[in-house]
Design an enzyme around this catalytic site. Sequence first.
Site: not given
Ligand code: LLP
Length: 426
Positions: A243, A288, A329, A356-357
């Site tokens: 996160g 991320r 988002y 096409c949007e």
């Molecule tokens: N662990 C779990 C259980 C998760 O669900 C996630 C992300 C992570 C770790 C990794 O989180 P990070 O360190 O990447 O923040 N598609 C969205 C992000 C969705 C994240 C889903 N879960 C975007 O593009 O912002």
Amino acid sequence: MVLPITSKVNSKGNLEIGGVDTVKLAANYKTPLYVIDKATVLNSIEDYHRAFKKTRLDYELIYAGKAFLCKGFCKILKQNDFSLDVSSGGELYTAIKAGFNPRRIYMHGNNKTLDELGLALRWGVGNIVVDNRAELRMLSKLRKKVSIFIRITPGISAYTHKYIETGKEDSKFGFALGSEALKYVKEALASPNINLKGFHVHIGSQIFTVKSFSRAIEKLMKFSASVYKKTGWQVGELNLGGGLGIKYLSKDKPASIEEYVKTLADQVKKQSKLYKMKINKVLIEPGRSIIGNAGVSLYTVGTVKKIPGVRTYVSVDGGMSDNLRPMLYGARYEALIANKADQKNRKRVTIAGKHCESGDVLIKDVALPNIEEKDILCIAATGAYGYSMANNYNRQPRPAVVIINKGRSNVLIRRETYQDIVRLDI
Ligand code: LLP
């Protein structure tokens, strides 16, 4: 930095990443193209290891494969002492095909199918992060010894986009903190097949306020203490999810990896002292913050449409099929013209995709140098959740992904062809 750490402007005035001219990359591999700088990935990986070593806690780093995954990337993880979080059969299959050690895989998902769980057990996946009652019961029935974490929903806000917030009570993920979670902890403890290693919590993604992580740990430790009181079972490992936010815009101020890890560690130490409970290991699942800033997307500029007094639309050869985040988002990005990296910004334009949007806009109102057809546009910080959320809308083939290291480029994922597009049609 928003761009990869090796970025610079070369003598031709072009953007160079990892010692490679991005304009040449665009010519050699065609566009749209995802480019990943290995040095930036390794830098974040080292930051995580260094920060944890300072805390003197036992730790395990688990990369969240949903941010970006392919066989080549699994190798980098393996070489750098990372475990892997997979959240579907497809991610699991990728890891197994890459020869990733299954004992170091963490299987996630709020609706794992019996097939997926069966495969995970057959391949010897080391850890299942159990999300709900049905899954716990399926695992008990599979009659094979399995180690699990129980995912707890702590009931707190992470102050991020509501689509990527997962820790609130109103969430499809996990067991609600309190009597619900306790009931299933007891069920897990009573099951002869199940070895309960610890708890898991993930409150969301792209989080800037580290306080939310502290608050989650506080709640989790309080719950763990009450579980101990009621069952005599003491939690061994805490998986604190992922996160940590990254910089998409120069003005963004996410916490550093060091600050984030220190916050987690300080809180774990404080709470374990308070409840006199020793935590054997702290685990986290960054996605991320490992790959986000390491990646950029390159596009070729096509039509430029000026609407006097309104705006100028600059259309590129990709769009919502290779980067869904702006549409999904309202995510904001920064861009530059790779072949005019030394020129001053002159006016604001809107970067539109080719789909096409009308909503297929990658960046609204971005200041750029004078932009023309055939320029190479570079959008920064697209390493995470770019390729992994890419799609074939309008039957657009997905771009290639190349990795740059010390002046050399290699294809990690090849570009889809039109033949690939029809390969499943019967
Ligand atoms: N662990 C779990 C259980 C998760 O669900 C996630 C992300 C992570 C770790 C990794 O989180 P990070 O360190 O990447 O923040 N598609 C969205 C992000 C969705 C994240 C889903 N879960 C975007 O593009 O912002």
